[in-house]
Design a protein around this motif. Sequence first.
Motif, PDB file in Angstrom:
ATOM      1  N   ARG A  46       0.843  -1.198   0.000  1.00  0.00           N
ATOM      2  CA  ARG A  46       0.000   0.000   0.000  1.00  0.00           C
ATOM      3  C   ARG A  46       0.877   1.246   0.000  1.00  0.00           C
ATOM      4  N   SER A  60       1.042   5.430   0.850  1.00  0.00           N
ATOM      5  CA  SER A  60       0.403   6.542   1.545  1.00  0.00           C
ATOM      6  C   SER A  60       0.093   7.644   0.524  1.00  0.00           C
ATOM      7  N   ARG A  61      -0.616   8.660   0.946  1.00  0.00           N
ATOM      8  CA  ARG A  61      -0.919   9.764   0.035  1.00  0.00           C
ATOM      9  C   ARG A  61       0.349  10.491  -0.385  1.00  0.00           C
ATOM     10  N   ALA A  62       1.262  10.679   0.552  1.00  0.00           N
ATOM     11  CA  ALA A  62       2.521  11.353   0.225  1.00  0.00           C
ATOM     12  C   ALA A  62       3.331  10.532  -0.779  1.00  0.00           C
ATOM     13  N   GLN A  63       3.349   9.233  -0.601  1.00  0.00           N
ATOM     14  CA  GLN A  63       4.070   8.371  -1.547  1.00  0.00           C
ATOM     15  C   GLN A  63       3.406   8.397  -2.917  1.00  0.00           C
ATOM     16  N   THR A  64       2.090   8.383  -2.945  1.00  0.00           N
ATOM     17  CA  THR A  64       1.375   8.454  -4.218  1.00  0.00           C
ATOM     18  C   THR A  64       1.672   9.763  -4.929  1.00  0.00           C
ATOM     19  N   LEU A  65       1.690  10.853  -4.190  1.00  0.00           N
ATOM     20  CA  LEU A  65       2.020  12.148  -4.766  1.00  0.00           C
ATOM     21  C   LEU A  65       3.453  12.146  -5.315  1.00  0.00           C
TER      22      LEU A  65
END
Length: 176
Positions: free
Chosen positions: A56, A58-63
């Motif tokens: 999975r 995180s949002r920061a990683q996705t960004l």
Amino acid sequence: SRREVPRLALCAALLSLNWGFFLWGVNTGRVVEASLGYFITPLLNVLMGRFLLGERLSRAQTLAILIALTGVSWKIVVYGHVPWLALVVSASFALYGFFQKTLRVGAAPGLTAELVFLAPFALAWLAWAHPHDFGALGCCWRVRPCSRPFPFSFSATRPSASPWRRWAFCNTSAPA
């Protein structure tokens, strides 16, 4: 274990494919395209981790991944055509990393086993390449004039003076 041997052989083949295409790209003047493959690789690693290993983000990683994807995509657009060499380099290294991650062998023993698998092929290549004037130990004068000051002949089958003769000829006849 014996169950890991075929996967180690696959890792060796992928590693050889990666190194071979990268070095071919560098030696043929496609350095940017070959290097671009190593910018694409982390993106493929994240995709495989997400979809094949169920990791999975995180949002920061996705960004961060989206920003990196934008930068790499821009480089591909600026490059002007499909960088097939970069895709081969990145896919082979990403698949190598995936299979390495799923092996039950440590990194150093795994790499050692892979290199043991590759050694016979490398030795066969050297045995063929040296008498045919290819590779670092010879100068491929059929393709371009000799420019290397490396006249030594390493041969397990027979000693040869021909590299010395070519070196002497090239160093006396090449324009300064």
